[in-house]
Design a protein around this motif. Structure first.
Motif, mmCIF file in Angstrom:
data_model
loop_
_atom_site.group_PDB
_atom_site.id
_atom_site.type_symbol
_atom_site.label_atom_id
_atom_site.label_comp_id
_atom_site.label_asym_id
_atom_site.label_seq_id
_atom_site.Cartn_x
_atom_site.Cartn_y
_atom_site.Cartn_z
ATOM 1 N N SER A 1 42.905 63.019 15.326
ATOM 2 C CA SER A 1 42.942 62.444 13.981
ATOM 3 C C SER A 1 44.391 62.330 13.526
ATOM 4 N N VAL A 2 44.687 61.239 12.841
ATOM 5 C CA VAL A 2 46.024 61.004 12.300
ATOM 6 C C VAL A 2 45.861 60.790 10.797
ATOM 7 N N ILE A 3 46.386 61.719 10.029
ATOM 8 C CA ILE A 3 46.143 61.743 8.584
ATOM 9 C C ILE A 3 47.437 61.400 7.838
ATOM 10 N N GLY A 4 47.404 60.330 7.060
ATOM 11 C CA GLY A 4 48.552 59.954 6.242
ATOM 12 C C GLY A 4 48.626 60.801 4.981
ATOM 13 N N CYS B 1 52.082 51.792 9.790
ATOM 14 C CA CYS B 1 53.145 50.981 9.183
ATOM 15 C C CYS B 1 54.476 51.608 9.578
ATOM 16 N N TYR B 2 54.990 51.224 10.736
ATOM 17 C CA TYR B 2 56.208 51.801 11.307
ATOM 18 C C TYR B 2 56.078 53.318 11.446
ATOM 19 N N GLY B 3 54.855 53.792 11.686
ATOM 20 C CA GLY B 3 54.623 55.224 11.706
ATOM 21 C C GLY B 3 54.228 55.748 13.079
ATOM 22 N N ILE B 4 53.918 57.041 13.115
ATOM 23 C CA ILE B 4 53.616 57.716 14.375
ATOM 24 C C ILE B 4 52.339 57.178 15.007
ATOM 25 N N GLY B 5 51.465 56.599 14.206
ATOM 26 C CA GLY B 5 50.230 56.042 14.754
ATOM 27 C C GLY B 5 50.496 54.949 15.775
ATOM 28 N N VAL B 6 51.535 54.158 15.545
ATOM 29 C CA VAL B 6 51.891 53.080 16.481
ATOM 30 C C VAL B 6 52.256 53.670 17.838
ATOM 31 N N THR B 7 53.039 54.738 17.821
ATOM 32 C CA THR B 7 53.439 55.389 19.072
ATOM 33 C C THR B 7 52.254 56.025 19.774
ATOM 34 N N LEU B 8 51.422 56.723 19.027
ATOM 35 C CA LEU B 8 50.282 57.416 19.634
ATOM 36 C C LEU B 8 49.309 56.443 20.301
ATOM 37 N N LEU B 9 49.172 55.247 19.751
ATOM 38 C CA LEU B 9 48.244 54.272 20.323
ATOM 39 C C LEU B 9 48.703 53.766 21.685
ATOM 40 N N ARG B 10 49.951 54.023 22.053
ATOM 41 C CA ARG B 10 50.404 53.665 23.398
ATOM 42 C C ARG B 10 49.863 54.646 24.434
ATOM 43 N N TYR B 11 49.415 55.813 23.967
ATOM 44 C CA TYR B 11 48.961 56.858 24.885
ATOM 45 C C TYR B 11 47.477 57.177 24.738
ATOM 46 N N MET C 1 40.422 58.085 18.580
ATOM 47 C CA MET C 1 41.291 58.437 17.461
ATOM 48 C C MET C 1 40.673 58.031 16.127
ATOM 49 N N THR C 2 40.881 58.862 15.126
ATOM 50 C CA THR C 2 40.523 58.550 13.751
ATOM 51 C C THR C 2 41.817 58.487 12.944
ATOM 52 N N ILE C 3 42.028 57.385 12.232
ATOM 53 C CA ILE C 3 43.245 57.219 11.437
ATOM 54 C C ILE C 3 42.847 57.066 9.971
ATOM 55 N N ILE C 4 43.389 57.935 9.128
ATOM 56 C CA ILE C 4 43.127 57.866 7.688
ATOM 57 C C ILE C 4 44.468 57.661 6.985
ATOM 58 N N PRO C 5 44.742 56.447 6.526
ATOM 59 C CA PRO C 5 46.054 56.187 5.924
ATOM 60 C C PRO C 5 46.110 56.566 4.453
ATOM 61 N N ALA C 6 47.303 56.894 4.006
ATOM 62 C CA ALA C 6 47.629 56.964 2.580
ATOM 63 C C ALA C 6 48.377 55.672 2.249
ATOM 64 N N PRO C 7 48.608 55.363 0.977
ATOM 65 C CA PRO C 7 49.385 54.168 0.655
ATOM 66 C C PRO C 7 50.749 54.204 1.343
ATOM 67 N N SER C 8 51.135 53.075 1.942
ATOM 68 C CA SER C 8 52.431 53.005 2.608
ATOM 69 C C SER C 8 53.555 52.929 1.578
ATOM 70 N N THR C 9 54.754 53.233 2.041
ATOM 71 C CA THR C 9 55.933 53.088 1.175
ATOM 72 C C THR C 9 56.040 51.663 0.662
ATOM 73 N N PHE C 10 55.732 50.696 1.528
ATOM 74 C CA PHE C 10 55.825 49.290 1.124
ATOM 75 C C PHE C 10 54.820 48.967 0.026
ATOM 76 N N SER C 11 53.592 49.487 0.144
ATOM 77 C CA SER C 11 52.582 49.241 -0.894
ATOM 78 C C SER C 11 53.004 49.861 -2.220
ATOM 79 N N LEU C 12 53.527 51.081 -2.167
ATOM 80 C CA LEU C 12 53.977 51.743 -3.387
ATOM 81 C C LEU C 12 55.152 50.999 -4.018
ATOM 82 N N ALA C 13 56.081 50.525 -3.178
ATOM 83 C CA ALA C 13 57.231 49.789 -3.708
ATOM 84 C C ALA C 13 56.781 48.506 -4.410
ATOM 85 N N CYS C 14 55.853 47.780 -3.781
ATOM 86 C CA CYS C 14 55.348 46.554 -4.406
ATOM 87 C C CYS C 14 54.653 46.866 -5.734
ATOM 88 N N ALA C 15 53.937 47.979 -5.783
ATOM 89 C CA ALA C 15 53.253 48.358 -7.026
ATOM 90 C C ALA C 15 54.252 48.653 -8.136
#
Length: 404
Positions: free
Chosen positions: A10-13, A85-95, A101-115
């Motif tokens: 599991s990958v928890i944001g 989003c430029y995070g560790i999940g991208v790297t882990l998916l190569r392996y 895998m279960t991925i639970i994201p939190a709001p990304s920095t980009f989403s928060l910035a846009c808000a």
């Protein structure tokens, strides 16, 4: 204890608010884990934690190897915001497959910035400078563009301000957003060329509203940049011929180009500018031209251009299989065309230019054996003749275009 569910990883944001903001489901993955993995900041958020913990090491591959030893047992990886989003999940998916895998994201920095800014995420360009050269920004600088940048550290905002100023975008407005979503959140704005070094949190992002200086001419992203955009010694594919060559090479996202006899690197650089996922290798034997390539890849936002010094075809051995090959010179070198054709993947494109009779004959010989088409490109430019204008022809170029 082994788990029946194939989804053992599991990958928890987690946002700035910490684990207290996690849903019960996300918190459950942490509580059930046989191993919890994360950076020191994330693991500190857990407080007292009975499970074994693993802090990311450098290189990160060693930590991933440790995670894979737990395959089949519940492992939880803590990540910042959206792990994909430029995070560790991208790297882990190569392996690890997403089926495990279960991925639970939190709001990304980009989403928060846009808000915070009232920007629409789909209308901005995003880039991460974490572990990457700031020169990547140069490729996406266009008037009126809105950019969101993930900073590497506290020094990144000043580095970006300096780069904008040097590239003719000193009038751009920069907004630095620190600790988004947390109690220490802080937002400040300034004009890039007026920005003075200030204390900034290591955890920050930058929003840029691009404004080009009045005396500067922007560079577009279409092929055929003017020769003046490059440092060169005269050995450069002229802009009109370059645009025709790149149209024939037909870059697609993720594809790899060999730029053989790269000169100042213009073809490879424009290939990379066509899409951020494109890849290119510049092969050049002359040492002094390697300096031109290095300068140009930095100035034009393609620091990921790979450079190989050597003479083709010998220098082509062991390079990754290309999707397209451009030969800008040296087609008379024994075996060069055949070596390139053999290396090219099925469905790939080969484009070769010739300006001498001998090289034209080599292209004709090869075309008669392997197919493809030959084109003659003749360009004329105006120049002053006394008080009048006349036409000055450039050296005609014979171009071979072949699809494998």
């Amino acid at each position: 204890m082994a788990i029946e569910n194939k989804k053992w990883l599991s990958v928890i944001g987690i946002g700035e608010g910490g684990v207290g903001e996690l849903s019960p489901g996300a918190r459950g993955f942490i509580d059930r884990a046989s191993l919890v993995v994360g950076g020191k900041r994330h693991l500190a958020m857990l407080g007292e934690c009975p499970q074994p913990q693993l802090v990311w090491a450098s290189p990160i591959e060693s930590s991933i190897a440790s995670i894979l030893k737990y395959r089949g047992n519940p492992v939880c990886v803590l990540a910042s915001g959206d792990p994909l989003c430029y995070g560790i999940g991208v790297t882990l998916l190569r392996y690890v497959s997403i089926s495990e895998m279960t991925i639970i994201p939190a709001p990304s920095t980009f989403s928060l910035a846009c808000a915070r800014l009232g920007w629409t995420l789909t209308e901005v360009e995003t880039v991460s400078l974490c572990g990457r050269s700031p020169d990547f920004l140069a490729a996406i600088l266009t008037p009126n563009a809105k950019l969101l940048v993930l900073s590497a550290d506290a020094d990144t905002p000043q580095i970006v301000a300096n780069l904008l100023t040097q590239r003719g975008y000193g009038d751009s407005r920069m907004t630095v957003l620190e600790h988004l979503g947390g109690e220490r959140e802080r937002i400040s704005s300034d004009i890039a060329r007026l920005r003075a070094k200030t204390d900034v949190a290591a955890l920050n992002a930058i929003a840029i509203e691009c404004r080009i200086d009045a005396d500067k001419t922007p560079l577009n992203r279409l092929p055929g940049l003017p020769e003046s955009a490059f440092h060169h010694d005269g050995q450069i594919t002229k802009r009109e011929v370059r645009a025709i060559a790149l149209a024939a090479l037909a870059p697609m996202p993720g594809e790899l180009l060999w730029d053989v006899g790269a000169g100042c690197g213009s073809i490879g650089i424009e290939w990379l500018r066509s899409h951020p996922r494109c890849r290119a290798i510049a092969i050049e034997q002359h040492a002094h031209r390697l300096h031109f390539i290095t300068d140009n890849m930095s100035a034009l936002g393609t620091p990921h251009l790979q450079i190989v010094q050597g003479k083709a075809p010998e220098a082509l051995a062991d390079l990754a299989t290309p999707d397209a090959i451009f030969i800008g010179g040296g087609v008379t070198a024994p075996g060069l065309l055949d070596t390139c054709w053999t290396a090219l993947r099925s469905g790939g494109r080969l484009v070769a230019n010739a300006v001498t009779v001998e090289s034209e004959l080599e292209l004709l010989r090869w075309q008669q054996q392997h197919g493809g088409e030959l084109n003659r490109i003749a360009i004329q430019r105006t120049q002053n003749i006394g008080g009048f204008l006349g036409w000055k022809p450039l050296i005609p170029v014979t171009q071979l275009v072949a699809f494998k």
